[in-house]
Design an enzyme around this catalytic site. Structure first.
Site: not given
Ligand code: CP3
Length: 365
Positions: A45, A58, A94, A169
């Protein structure tokens, strides 16, 4: 910020140094358990809400929409590389992107995570998950191709979600603390469970193959929620499917990283799934983790992301401890134990990168 340019031979150069491409980078070398110029560092992240430039770009674009716009994916992926000088970029996407491409209706809700319109309940639902190929994710193919050219010697990490975490999920319909429905399906209807995971493994493998074909230098398989399982259940219900994905990439020629959270009891089993590197969260010291994983795999981790919110002397002491414990491993990629917290001061991340490089520099260039 490190300047990237291209020399007359077409090989990208960084800061004017002669270069040999991402294959010979500190990151790929550490994944392969080879000596390198320093311990490589990147952050899960690293692209995301800790960066003001990310929040700005964003501001009016939904998460899934931004994953499908190659110019946004490219810019967001590059932001932390420019700012922090990390040793690898990770594709901005994602874990649910390939599942959506496979025909499952879902959204990523801010502050919640993935939400699935019609959760998977029976065999007909499993059939709704279609196989995918490059034409189903053209935006990923395009973004990776552009990024690889832009990044020069800095490796790009591709990734996907592992079958168990994706299944969670899809079965729960959204994030879950207990994974109760998922476990009920797993134990109550093993044939359906295995059919679902086999289908997800196929989608995941295809998604990773698209990224490898487009030029990523490594892949990470995120099984973020595997730590919810006992070792026996992990071995019976999950390991075969993660093995399908990781061993299916054995001929791809790129290092494979396998990561989960709360996996102290599973590290040995996860190491058997076929990865070159096992990710470790902050609960298990890297020397202990190395004993559980064995000498044939590198480790990645494992600073507690919350430590980055403490005063710098605390951060520095913890970075030193992680590096010291990581010396027991045959290869160490420095990272956090899980993703960067949105409230993290980005300057602290930049200082951590510089500190890891400074403390581990070997003089080998
Ligand atoms: O920089 C990186 O690591 C690459 C980008 C990345 C994202 N998601 C972007 C993202 C990666 C590798 C993921 C993988 C992901 N997504 C996982 C596995 C990694 C982990 O954290 O264990 C999981 C479980 C998800 C599912 C997911 N997507 C969650 C739990 C969330 C967070 C929800 C929230 O808003 O708190 C997301 C959304 C997400 N994926 C964001 C980002 C940058 C946040 C959304 C935003 O910025 O609006």
């Amino acid at each position: 910020m490190a300047a990237m340019s291209t020399d007359s031979t077409g090989t990208a150069a960084r800061d004017g140094q002669p270069t040999t491409g991402p294959e010979d980078s500190a990151f790929v070398r550490a994944c392969r358990r080879q000596a390198g110029p320093h311990t490589p560092v990147w952050f899960m992240r690293q692209a995301g809400r800790s960066l003001p430039e990310y929040r700005e770009i964003r501001a009016n674009v939904g998460m899934l929409e931004s994953c499908r716009r190659p110019e946004l994916v490219t810019e967001i992926t590059l932001q932390p590389v420019r700012r922090h000088g990390v040793d690898a970029a990770i594709l901005f996407s994602d874990i649910v992107v390939p599942v959506a491409a496979a025909g499952i209706e879902l959204d990523i809700v801010p502050g919640t995570g993935p939400v699935v319109a019609q959760p998977i309940r029976d065999a007909d639902d499993v059939e709704r998950i279609r196989p995918i190929g490059r034409d189903d994710v053209p935006y990923v193919d395009e973004a990776v191709t552009t990024l690889v050219a832009e990044l020069g010697d800095t490796p790009l990490i591709g990734f996907a979600g592992a079958p168990f975490t994706l299944a969670s999920y899809l079965v729960e319909g959204g994030p879950s603390r207990t994974h109760a429905r998922t476990k009920a399906l797993m134990h109550g209807d093993p044939p359906l469970w295995h059919a679902l995971c086999a289908r997800l493994a196929e989608v995941t493998l295809a998604f990773l193959r698209v990224q490898v074909a487009a030029g990523v230098s490594a892949v990470q398989l995120f099984d973020s929620w595997a730590g919810a399982l006992s070792e026996a259940d992990y071995r019976r219900y999950v390991l075969p499917h993660s093995t399908t994905v990781l061993s299916g990439l054995a001929d791809a020629g790129v290092p494979r990283i396998h990561f989960g959270v709360g996996t102290a009891e599973l590290l040995g089993a996860m190491g058997e799934a076929g990865a070159d590197v096992v990710g470790v969260d902050w609960r298990t010291p890297l020397d202990v983790a190395t004993r559980r994983i064995g000498p044939d795999r590198a480790v990645q981790g494992n600073l507690d992301p919350a430590v980055l919110l403490a005063p710098w002397p605390v951060v520095e002491a913890e970075v030193r401890r992680v590096l010291e414990e990581g010396r027991a491993a045959p290869g160490h990629v420095f990272n956090l134990g899980h993703g960067v917290l949105p409230e993290t001061d980005p300057d602290i991340l930049t200082r951590v990168v510089a500190l890891v490089h400074e403390l581990t520099a070997t003089g080998r260039s």
